[in-house]
Motif scaffolding. Structure first.
Motif, PDB file in Angstrom:
ATOM      1  N   SER A 318       0.808  -1.221   0.000  1.00  0.00           N
ATOM      2  CA  SER A 318       0.000   0.000   0.000  1.00  0.00           C
ATOM      3  C   SER A 318       0.838   1.267   0.000  1.00  0.00           C
ATOM      4  CB  SER A 318      -0.930   0.019   1.209  1.00  0.00           C
ATOM      5  OG  SER A 318      -0.180   0.165   2.406  1.00  0.00           O
ATOM      6  N   GLY A 319       2.126   1.158   0.353  1.00  0.00           N
ATOM      7  CA  GLY A 319       2.991   2.329   0.382  1.00  0.00           C
ATOM      8  C   GLY A 319       3.101   3.006   1.723  1.00  0.00           C
ATOM      9  N   ALA A 324       9.885   6.931   1.718  1.00  0.00           N
ATOM     10  CA  ALA A 324      10.062   7.013   0.268  1.00  0.00           C
ATOM     11  C   ALA A 324      11.406   6.452  -0.167  1.00  0.00           C
ATOM     12  CB  ALA A 324       9.935   8.460  -0.186  1.00  0.00           C
ATOM     13  N   TYR A 360      -0.269  10.267   4.560  1.00  0.00           N
ATOM     14  CA  TYR A 360      -0.516   9.369   3.439  1.00  0.00           C
ATOM     15  C   TYR A 360      -1.887   9.650   2.823  1.00  0.00           C
ATOM     16  CZ  TYR A 360       3.490   6.560   4.971  1.00  0.00           C
ATOM     17  OH  TYR A 360       4.754   6.118   5.312  1.00  0.00           O
ATOM     18  N   THR A 367      -3.847   1.878  -2.039  1.00  0.00           N
ATOM     19  CA  THR A 367      -2.496   2.418  -2.005  1.00  0.00           C
ATOM     20  C   THR A 367      -2.552   3.865  -1.544  1.00  0.00           C
ATOM     21  OG1 THR A 367      -2.410   3.266  -4.287  1.00  0.00           O
ATOM     22  CG2 THR A 367      -1.844   0.934  -3.947  1.00  0.00           C
ATOM     23  N   ARG A 369      -0.096   7.726  -1.021  1.00  0.00           N
ATOM     24  CA  ARG A 369       1.051   8.531  -1.428  1.00  0.00           C
ATOM     25  C   ARG A 369       1.408   9.484  -0.299  1.00  0.00           C
ATOM     26  NH1 ARG A 369       1.287  13.520  -4.357  1.00  0.00           N
ATOM     27  NH2 ARG A 369      -0.994  13.437  -4.518  1.00  0.00           N
ATOM     28  N   ASP A 370       2.666   9.500   0.088  1.00  0.00           N
ATOM     29  CA  ASP A 370       3.113  10.367   1.175  1.00  0.00           C
ATOM     30  C   ASP A 370       3.263  11.789   0.647  1.00  0.00           C
ATOM     31  OD1 ASP A 370       4.237  11.617   3.345  1.00  0.00           O
ATOM     32  OD2 ASP A 370       5.783  10.106   3.684  1.00  0.00           O
TER      33      ASP A 370
END
Length: 583
Positions: A318-319, A324, A360, A367, A369-370
């Protein structure tokens, strides 16, 4: 009996306190507001040339909260000494006013207090002050305390307390008469080891609150490790990577006062953890509550609930597991909220210095994204270490803001790492609608005061609709902050009572509109660090003087959708699942 006399009797007020509030006076105990379910009395008028800070600290002499946390610090640098403890808001006596619970350390294999230590339960006197009722209530704890999770696990209408401890945790059942009983053995939820945060939520949608308990590392006095500089013999607290991880617990509510340990069969135990914070939230909008768990020096976990009692750990996919740069960080406090109002829950986790905190954003496909850097959170937190944190609408303008409580884990860090301090200030980010703006410097003196902050809980202790803050300090007195800015806008407070769904309505989705303001709120379970929050939800409506409509989608197994168009503002209401009206 007159109407006024009835009010005085029901709310425990004297005529003098009532009149002084109306005339703008304050008592020696620090009365600043009085609120009732039917209406709210205004705060004393503020002179035109005087502007109160967004948050102001209430002195112990004004609140009556004289309890202090003791960590038992020793030269052996036992790791639990630096982790601090949690705190919570709860209405233990069901009088409509938030009481306070504070967690302390205590006797264990590495610590024998020189004098007795205990936790503290403070009853809200409804005048800005609190009274210690711990002994009568019977909730003092019996070990080295860590966190608190509050939930009505048996559906009797009274909130129960789960106290996590290093060694063995405790379930206190609320007897409904101002006392609690230790039912840990009968319930089967002792969770031996080092338990940290816990959360009540309904993972299998049977309408009963289940219990997830985070476990930290495999630690004991005999396993304590030496960390520091061998050349100078200078010792400091170890980074947790030198200790082995341990699996967390998931307890299924059997509905008869007992729980079954389903950690293995659910898939939870398959992922050994070094877990601190946890939040229960439906991250994929499939009607099943998932778990986001912050790990210290291990990848964070995202346990996706696949139904039928099964969880899949998708943190890496999922991230949200690594930074990163592909590194595991030191996750501590967490939360979940739809801060940008796209209908999907986003996630937040605080880390230690040099790592930055993470926001996030939900990509709507399991998923994330930071976006900490583009929002400014990354730069603001690069040298910070975060613990308690929460999204909430502190100014009641309808948008979710973010409060972060900080302090480095190692009290020997000063001078060893450039620009990093043990004591650190709070951070407040205001949601402008276009992003999150750091407003710490303009929000009051408390934001320039360095603290060893750990747990943090939200709760409106004076019932004025402005959500207040309680911060647990490691080896110090707690900090109670009154919210001054929330009352400048209109609001509605909701007390949701589930009937077919779980009693605390964890997982409910609330939508509302007031003029051009249309918002969504999700009732998540837990969040922050070792702490438990006011179960009521405050909806900010800004300058709008009317709420057009409110819609509640109750959690499964009900899934019932109820719509209301006749709700008032500037007061709390109780809404019971399936009932047409409000109270």
């Amino acid at each position: 009996m007159s109407f006024a006399d009835d009010l005085f009797r029901r709310y425990g007020l004297s005529r003098r306190a009532f009149l002084r509030a109306l005339t703008g006076a304050t008592t020696a105990q620090g009365i600043h507001s009085l609120s009732f379910p039917c209406f709210a009395l205004p705060f004393p008028a503020i002179p035109a040339d005087e502007k109160l800070p967004s948050f102001s600290q209430i002195a112990p002499s004004a609140s009556g909260i004289t309890w202090t946390h003791v960590n038992g610090r020793s030269g052996e640098m036992y790791l639990p000494e630096t982790t601090g403890a949690g705190c919570g808001f709860l209405d233990y006596d069901n009088d409509g006013w938030m009481d306070i619970y504070l967690v302390n350390s205590g006797p264990c294999d590495f610590y024998t207090p020189s004098s007795p230590l205990r936790n503290a339960l403070y009853r809200n006197n409804r005048d800005g002050t609190f009274t210690d009722v711990t002994e009568k209530a019977g909730v003092g704890g019996n070990g080295y305390g860590q966190g608190v999770a509050v939930g009505d696990y048996d559906g009797d209408g009274f909130p129960d307390i789960y106290l996590t401890q290093y060694g063995r945790s405790i379930l206190y059942h609320n007897n409904g008469d101002g006392t609690f009983s230790d039912v840990t053995e009968k319930a089967g939820v002792a969770a031996p080891g080092w338990a940290s945060s816990a959360v009540w939520f309904d993972y299998d949608n049977d309408g009963r609150l289940d219990l997830f308990v985070c476990r930290f590392v495999d630690f004991s006095k005999t396993k304590n490790k030496w960390c520091g500089n061998r050349d100078t013999n200078q010792r400091w607290y170890c980074i947790p990577r030198v200790y082995d991880p341990m699996p967390c617990w998931l307890f299924h509510n059997n509905g008869d006062g007992t729980f079954s340990d389903v950690s293995k069969q659910s898939g939870i135990a398959a992922s050994p953890a070094k877990a601190w914070g946890v939040v229960a939230a439906d991250i994929n909008n499939d009607g099943w509550m998932d778990l986001f768990v912050a790990n210290d020096t291990l990848p964070n976990f995202l346990f996706a609930n696949r139904g039928k009692g099964n969880f899949e750990e998708i943190g890496l996919l999922s991230g949200v597991g690594f930074s990163a740069y592909g590194k595991a960080r030191s996750g501590m406090g967490v939360d979940a909220a739809d801060y940008d109002q796209d209908g999907w829950l986003d996630l937040f986790v605080a880390n230690v210095d040099q790592e930055m905190f993470s926001l996030y954003h939900n990509n709507k496909d399991e998923t994330f994204r930071d976006i900490a850097l583009p929002t400014g959170i990354g730069n603001a937190t690069k040298l910070m270490s975060g613990w308690g944190l929460k999204f909430f609408d502190y100014d009641n303008d309808g948008k979710l803001d973010l409060l972060l409580c900080n302090g480095h884990p190692d009290d020997k860090i000063d001078g060893r790492v450039d620009n990093v301090k043990y004591l650190e200030p709070l951070l407040l980010f205001h949601n402008t609608g276009d992003g999150l703006k750091n407003v710490s410097s303009e929000s009051g003196p408390i934001f320039s005061q360095p603290l060893a902050a750990r747990g943090m809980a939200l709760g409106d202790f004076d019932n004025d609709g402005a959500v207040d803050v309680l911060i647990a300090i490691n080896n110090g007195a707690p900090v109670l902050l009154r919210n001054n800015v929330g009352r400048t806008n209109h609001w509605l407070g909701l007390n949701l009572i589930g009937k077919k769904s779980n009693p605390d309505a964890v997982g409910a989705r609330i939508s509302y509109q007031a003029g051009d303001l249309k918002q969504i709120r999700f009732k998540v379970g837990g969040g922050s660090y070792l702490s438990s929050h006011d179960p009521r939800i405050v909806l900010g409506v800004g300058k709008h003087e009317k709420l057009d409509w409110l819609e509640i989608k109750w959690p499964q197994p009900s899934g019932l959708v109820q719509r209301f168009t006749d709700l008032p503002i500037n007061r709390y209401v109780k809404i019971v699942e399936g009932q047409s009206g409000w109270q």
